[in-house]
Design a protein around this motif. Sequence first.
Motif, PDB file in Angstrom:
ATOM      1  N   VAL A  12       7.354 -45.821  10.080  1.00 30.10           N
ATOM      2  CA  VAL A  12       7.031 -44.403   9.919  1.00 30.10           C
ATOM      3  C   VAL A  12       8.204 -43.521  10.326  1.00 30.10           C
ATOM      4  CG1 VAL A  12       5.496 -42.553  10.671  1.00 30.10           C
ATOM      5  CG2 VAL A  12       4.564 -44.812  10.196  1.00 30.10           C
ATOM      6  N   ASP A  13       8.832 -43.834  11.461  1.00 28.36           N
ATOM      7  CA  ASP A  13       9.922 -43.004  11.985  1.00 28.36           C
ATOM      8  C   ASP A  13      11.202 -43.176  11.180  1.00 28.36           C
ATOM      9  OD1 ASP A  13      10.944 -41.177  13.938  1.00 28.36           O
ATOM     10  OD2 ASP A  13      12.065 -42.853  14.807  1.00 28.36           O
ATOM     11  N   ARG A  14      11.430 -44.347  10.610  1.00 22.07           N
ATOM     12  CA  ARG A  14      12.563 -44.626   9.735  1.00 22.07           C
ATOM     13  C   ARG A  14      13.913 -44.397  10.399  1.00 22.07           C
ATOM     14  NH1 ARG A  14      11.559 -47.682   6.008  1.00 22.07           N
ATOM     15  NH2 ARG A  14      13.135 -46.778   4.658  1.00 22.07           N
ATOM     16  N   PRO A  15      14.205 -44.989  11.580  1.00 23.93           N
ATOM     17  CA  PRO A  15      15.557 -44.867  12.132  1.00 23.93           C
ATOM     18  C   PRO A  15      16.582 -45.618  11.308  1.00 23.93           C
ATOM     19  CG  PRO A  15      14.276 -46.441  13.416  1.00 23.93           C
ATOM     20  CD  PRO A  15      13.332 -45.828  12.427  1.00 23.93           C
ATOM     21  N   PHE A  16      16.146 -46.601  10.559  1.00 26.13           N
ATOM     22  CA  PHE A  16      17.011 -47.322   9.626  1.00 26.13           C
ATOM     23  C   PHE A  16      16.149 -47.865   8.498  1.00 26.13           C
ATOM     24  CE2 PHE A  16      16.028 -50.010  13.302  1.00 26.13           C
ATOM     25  CZ  PHE A  16      15.297 -51.018  12.706  1.00 26.13           C
ATOM     26  N   ARG A  17      16.806 -48.220   7.400  1.00 20.38           N
ATOM     27  CA  ARG A  17      16.118 -48.728   6.229  1.00 20.38           C
ATOM     28  C   ARG A  17      16.661 -50.114   5.878  1.00 20.38           C
ATOM     29  NH1 ARG A  17      17.990 -43.675   2.825  1.00 20.38           N
ATOM     30  NH2 ARG A  17      19.796 -44.247   4.066  1.00 20.38           N
ATOM     31  N   ILE A  18      15.958 -50.800   5.007  1.00 18.21           N
ATOM     32  CA  ILE A  18      16.430 -52.104   4.554  1.00 18.21           C
ATOM     33  C   ILE A  18      17.743 -51.917   3.800  1.00 18.21           C
ATOM     34  CG2 ILE A  18      15.934 -54.057   3.040  1.00 18.21           C
ATOM     35  CD1 ILE A  18      13.015 -53.719   3.666  1.00 18.21           C
ATOM     36  N   SER A  38      23.963 -54.083  22.373  1.00 19.56           N
ATOM     37  CA  SER A  38      24.690 -55.263  22.846  1.00 19.56           C
ATOM     38  C   SER A  38      26.022 -55.459  22.117  1.00 19.56           C
ATOM     39  CB  SER A  38      23.822 -56.507  22.656  1.00 19.56           C
ATOM     40  OG  SER A  38      23.491 -56.697  21.289  1.00 19.56           O
ATOM     41  N   GLY A  39      26.278 -54.667  21.075  1.00 16.93           N
ATOM     42  CA  GLY A  39      27.501 -54.797  20.306  1.00 16.93           C
ATOM     43  C   GLY A  39      27.329 -55.572  19.019  1.00 16.93           C
ATOM     44  N   GLN A  40      26.227 -56.277  18.852  1.00 17.16           N
ATOM     45  CA  GLN A  40      25.981 -57.001  17.613  1.00 17.16           C
ATOM     46  C   GLN A  40      25.649 -56.030  16.487  1.00 17.16           C
ATOM     47  OE1 GLN A  40      22.814 -59.398  19.426  1.00 17.16           O
ATOM     48  NE2 GLN A  40      24.001 -61.237  18.936  1.00 17.16           N
ATOM     49  N   TRP A  41      26.090 -56.371  15.294  1.00 18.56           N
ATOM     50  CA  TRP A  41      25.828 -55.484  14.173  1.00 18.56           C
ATOM     51  C   TRP A  41      25.687 -56.304  12.895  1.00 18.56           C
ATOM     52  CZ3 TRP A  41      29.676 -55.244  10.350  1.00 18.56           C
ATOM     53  CH2 TRP A  41      30.912 -55.787  10.708  1.00 18.56           C
ATOM     54  N   GLY A  42      25.050 -55.682  11.914  1.00 18.90           N
ATOM     55  CA  GLY A  42      24.811 -56.347  10.645  1.00 18.90           C
ATOM     56  C   GLY A  42      23.942 -55.474   9.757  1.00 18.90           C
ATOM     57  N   ASP A  43      23.540 -56.031   8.611  1.00 25.22           N
ATOM     58  CA  ASP A  43      22.726 -55.312   7.633  1.00 25.22           C
ATOM     59  C   ASP A  43      21.253 -55.679   7.809  1.00 25.22           C
ATOM     60  OD1 ASP A  43      25.054 -54.284   6.585  1.00 25.22           O
ATOM     61  OD2 ASP A  43      25.280 -55.929   5.142  1.00 25.22           O
ATOM     62  N   VAL A  44      20.386 -54.690   7.766  1.00 20.17           N
ATOM     63  CA  VAL A  44      18.949 -54.907   7.921  1.00 20.17           C
ATOM     64  C   VAL A  44      18.420 -55.623   6.683  1.00 20.17           C
ATOM     65  CG1 VAL A  44      16.706 -53.819   8.284  1.00 20.17           C
ATOM     66  CG2 VAL A  44      18.746 -52.857   9.356  1.00 20.17           C
ATOM     67  N   ALA A  45      17.889 -56.821   6.889  1.00 21.70           N
ATOM     68  CA  ALA A  45      17.373 -57.617   5.772  1.00 21.70           C
ATOM     69  C   ALA A  45      15.884 -57.405   5.551  1.00 21.70           C
ATOM     70  CB  ALA A  45      17.657 -59.100   6.006  1.00 21.70           C
ATOM     71  N   ASP A  46      15.126 -57.184   6.630  1.00 18.64           N
ATOM     72  CA  ASP A  46      13.680 -57.035   6.488  1.00 18.64           C
ATOM     73  C   ASP A  46      13.133 -56.370   7.736  1.00 18.64           C
ATOM     74  OD1 ASP A  46      11.079 -57.582   5.152  1.00 18.64           O
ATOM     75  OD2 ASP A  46      10.764 -58.836   6.908  1.00 18.64           O
ATOM     76  N   ASN A  57      23.227 -46.282  13.514  1.00 18.58           N
ATOM     77  CA  ASN A  57      23.022 -46.507  12.088  1.00 18.58           C
ATOM     78  C   ASN A  57      24.286 -46.080  11.354  1.00 18.58           C
ATOM     79  OD1 ASN A  57      22.179 -46.742   9.453  1.00 18.58           O
ATOM     80  ND2 ASN A  57      20.198 -45.791   9.782  1.00 18.58           N
ATOM     81  N   LEU A  58      25.049 -47.064  10.892  1.00 16.33           N
ATOM     82  CA  LEU A  58      26.306 -46.770  10.216  1.00 16.33           C
ATOM     83  C   LEU A  58      26.100 -46.230   8.809  1.00 16.33           C
ATOM     84  CD1 LEU A  58      28.305 -49.949  11.328  1.00 16.33           C
ATOM     85  CD2 LEU A  58      28.276 -47.699  12.408  1.00 16.33           C
ATOM     86  N   ALA A  59      24.905 -46.363   8.275  1.00 18.37           N
ATOM     87  CA  ALA A  59      24.625 -45.911   6.909  1.00 18.37           C
ATOM     88  C   ALA A  59      23.949 -44.546   6.865  1.00 18.37           C
ATOM     89  CB  ALA A  59      23.755 -46.938   6.192  1.00 18.37           C
ATOM     90  N   PHE A  60      23.876 -43.868   7.983  1.00 19.35           N
ATOM     91  CA  PHE A  60      23.193 -42.573   8.029  1.00 19.35           C
ATOM     92  C   PHE A  60      24.139 -41.537   8.624  1.00 19.35           C
ATOM     93  CE2 PHE A  60      20.313 -39.385   9.756  1.00 19.35           C
ATOM     94  CZ  PHE A  60      19.439 -39.214   8.704  1.00 19.35           C
TER      95      PHE A  60
END
Length: 364
Positions: free
Chosen positions: A206-212, A220-228, A258-261
């Motif tokens: 509902v809040d949508r801080p990030f999307r697929i 923690s420094g880990q990063w990647g693309d949201v798959a699901d 969120n690097l895409a926002f």
Amino acid sequence: MADIIAFLSNFYRLEAGDHLLLFWLKEALIALIIFSIFWGLSLLLRTLLTRWVPRFTAFTSTDLDDRILARVTPPACLLVVLAGLYYAVKSLPFPEKAHVLSAGALFIVNVIVVTNIAWRITNELLGWYGSRLAERHGGGVDRQIIPPLEKLITIFLAGIALMVVLRHFNYDILSVVTALGIGSLAIGMAAKETLANMISGFTLMVDRPFRIGDRIQLASGQWGDVADIGLRTTKIKTVDNTLLIIPNSELCNTTIINLAFPDVRAKGRINVGISYDNDVERAKSLLVETALSVPEVLREPAPEAFFVSFGDSALNVSLFFWVSEYGSVFATTDKINEQIIARFREEGITIPYPIRTVIMEKEQ
């Protein structure tokens, strides 16, 4: 007149069984007339809902009301037919117990039909809302949010229908609600973590801080693309093609970048050190020119170079540039770095090695 008297005399000579048959035929005819009237009303209602009402809904800017009307017309007409069946059966001279049983059965059927109407309206509203979410935030959002909402609303409507039926038959609803409350409390205590993750998953949807598809960076420094984005966990595909599975409750209680926002553009940075003997302004101009010579670098915002600090053995200069998509930052950085080395060599700008001067003093 003589014929009428003869008919009446013959009628009164009928046996008791014949009188009973005529009585039932008369009552059945009345019940059939009542049912036929309600059947006609249902046909009239269908005509009204399929021909006349759409003329008014055609003036609205959305087809939502038309779809709702098409979905609720069949069960609404069925309600009128069931009402006619109820009054027709009630008019028949059945025993009291038979009337109670038939009325109870028809009441249950009516509750089911009304619940079905409510579910159809809700289903159309959720479908309309899901399509609007897909238009605003891209495809896949409606498939994440709408199915859980449909399940919750279905359970809610079924619970309301069950309580209405129990209340109609004079069952103690309070004891049922109390038992359900105690059972829910026990289940909630046993599955506390799972419920927390499910509620957090619904919050994320509902809040949508990030999307697929968005690229995010965790605290923690880990990063990647949201798959699901699931109800219990969120899956992130890292750059080394591994799947990072994180409980939703952790994502709701941590800082996320969120690097895409707000858009997919990304900013790259290249740090380089030049000798203290070199011209800083010339080095900055070369960095900007080099960045502009790479097609992937955006012209707006334009690349910039800054003299940021004095190092131990070099003057530290940073180049900032923008690319159209965050996934191309590394490849663009590689191209710029290769050209920077070539341009610096052509212009005689040196990148010094770390130098330390050690002074040896003789003991007196």
